[in-house]
Write an enzyme that holds these catalytic residues in place. Structure first.
Site, PDB file in Angstrom:
ATOM      1  N   LYS A 289      32.451  25.043  17.134  1.00 24.59           N
ATOM      2  CA  LYS A 289      31.079  24.772  17.571  1.00 24.59           C
ATOM      3  C   LYS A 289      30.197  24.483  16.363  1.00 24.59           C
ATOM      4  O   LYS A 289      30.151  25.268  15.415  1.00 24.59           O
ATOM      5  CB  LYS A 289      30.533  25.970  18.336  1.00 24.59           C
ATOM      6  CG  LYS A 289      29.084  25.809  18.765  1.00 24.59           C
ATOM      7  CD  LYS A 289      28.396  27.170  18.758  1.00 24.59           C
ATOM      8  CE  LYS A 289      26.950  26.982  18.490  1.00 24.59           C
ATOM      9  NZ  LYS A 289      26.412  27.711  17.401  1.00 24.59           N
TER      10      LYS A 289
ATOM     11  N   HIS B 272      45.630  28.830  15.830  1.00 24.16           N
ATOM     12  CA  HIS B 272      45.547  29.354  17.186  1.00 24.16           C
ATOM     13  C   HIS B 272      44.665  30.595  17.266  1.00 24.16           C
ATOM     14  O   HIS B 272      44.503  31.323  16.304  1.00 24.16           O
ATOM     15  CB  HIS B 272      46.931  29.661  17.779  1.00 24.16           C
ATOM     16  CG  HIS B 272      47.852  30.383  16.852  1.00 24.16           C
ATOM     17  ND1 HIS B 272      48.718  29.729  16.024  1.00 24.16           N
ATOM     18  CD2 HIS B 272      48.027  31.689  16.617  1.00 24.16           C
ATOM     19  CE1 HIS B 272      49.397  30.606  15.312  1.00 24.16           C
ATOM     20  NE2 HIS B 272      48.994  31.802  15.651  1.00 24.16           N
TER      21      HIS B 272
ATOM     22  N   TYR C 106      37.778  31.231  16.691  1.00 25.39           N
ATOM     23  CA  TYR C 106      36.441  30.725  16.973  1.00 25.39           C
ATOM     24  C   TYR C 106      35.819  30.365  15.632  1.00 25.39           C
ATOM     25  O   TYR C 106      35.681  31.215  14.745  1.00 25.39           O
ATOM     26  CB  TYR C 106      35.571  31.763  17.686  1.00 25.39           C
ATOM     27  CG  TYR C 106      34.149  31.278  17.836  1.00 25.39           C
ATOM     28  CD1 TYR C 106      33.830  30.283  18.765  1.00 25.39           C
ATOM     29  CD2 TYR C 106      33.129  31.777  17.028  1.00 25.39           C
ATOM     30  CE1 TYR C 106      32.535  29.805  18.885  1.00 25.39           C
ATOM     31  CE2 TYR C 106      31.832  31.304  17.150  1.00 25.39           C
ATOM     32  CZ  TYR C 106      31.541  30.328  18.081  1.00 25.39           C
ATOM     33  OH  TYR C 106      30.263  29.850  18.197  1.00 25.39           O
TER      34      TYR C 106
ATOM     35  N   ASN D 129      28.834  34.140  13.854  1.00 22.06           N
ATOM     36  CA  ASN D 129      27.635  33.398  13.492  1.00 22.06           C
ATOM     37  C   ASN D 129      26.348  33.996  14.043  1.00 22.06           C
ATOM     38  O   ASN D 129      25.271  33.480  13.757  1.00 22.06           O
ATOM     39  CB  ASN D 129      27.768  31.948  13.964  1.00 22.06           C
ATOM     40  CG  ASN D 129      27.991  31.837  15.459  1.00 22.06           C
ATOM     41  OD1 ASN D 129      28.436  32.766  16.115  1.00 22.06           O
ATOM     42  ND2 ASN D 129      27.688  30.674  16.002  1.00 22.06           N
ATOM     43  N   TYR D 130      26.418  35.065  14.800  1.00 23.67           N
ATOM     44  CA  TYR D 130      25.217  35.598  15.456  1.00 23.67           C
ATOM     45  C   TYR D 130      25.143  37.107  15.275  1.00 23.67           C
ATOM     46  O   TYR D 130      26.094  37.828  15.579  1.00 23.67           O
ATOM     47  CB  TYR D 130      25.259  35.233  16.943  1.00 23.67           C
ATOM     48  CG  TYR D 130      24.022  35.595  17.714  1.00 23.67           C
ATOM     49  CD1 TYR D 130      22.780  35.070  17.373  1.00 23.67           C
ATOM     50  CD2 TYR D 130      24.093  36.458  18.796  1.00 23.67           C
ATOM     51  CE1 TYR D 130      21.642  35.396  18.091  1.00 23.67           C
ATOM     52  CE2 TYR D 130      22.966  36.785  19.535  1.00 23.67           C
ATOM     53  CZ  TYR D 130      21.739  36.254  19.175  1.00 23.67           C
ATOM     54  OH  TYR D 130      20.611  36.575  19.885  1.00 23.67           O
TER      55      TYR D 130
END
Length: 168
Positions: free
Chosen positions: A99, A111, A114, A134-135
């Protein structure tokens, strides 16, 4: 373009597909999408508003508003979310989500990963089960992984963080 099972494929008129590309069954290609030569898209893929370069295979992959380079292999079960840029010769294995990230040449995301809001350099290898966190509950931050780094299995990289060149 080869479509072996056209009754199961949806391709909007706006889509551009180059020669010698195969569109496998149960694939949907929409919007401002361009697919290069000698690609294999599908089966079971959904591509929207994305640019896919030559000789790339997207097996059971969803790709939205992103760019994918040449000689990329992705899938099965890959989700490339908006604003991602995958360079040439990248391997993305099963159950990987990318993302708002850049993944540079020859890197491997094999595999169960994220990779969100990240900049991944050249020749980087992630082990199974890694997450770029990331958050923090309030802010989204970026992770930077420099060229040649190796990230071991089950590693959480909590942003903002930079992993140095050739780090292990």
């Amino acid at each position: 373009v080869i479509i072996p099972c056209p009754q199961t494929v949806i391709i909007e008129k706006s889509v551009k597909i180059s020669k010698d590309t195969v569109i496998m069954p149960n694939t949907v290609i929409l919007g401002d999408t361009e697919i290069g030569e000698n690609c294999v898209i599908g089966p079971n893929s959904y591509i929207k508003d994305s640019k896919i370069k030559n000789s790339t295979t997207l097996n059971n992959t969803q790709c939205f508003s992103s760019e994918v380079g040449s000689f990329v292999s992705a899938g099965p079960f890959v989700h490339i979310r908006p604003d991602s840029k995958i360079a040439d010769n990248v391997h993305i294995g099963n159950f990987v989500e990318v993302k708002n990230s850049t993944v540079d040449e020859n890197s491997k995301l094999p595999h169960l990963l994220y990779v969100g809001d990240s900049t991944v350099g050249k020749n980087v290898n992630f082990g199974c089960g890694c997450v770029t966190v990331n958050y923090d509950g309030r802010n989204k931050s970026r992770t930077i992984v420099k060229d040649g780094a190796f990230i071991g299995c089950n590693t959480n990289l909590i942003a903002p963080v930079t992993i140095g060149e050739n780090a292990f």
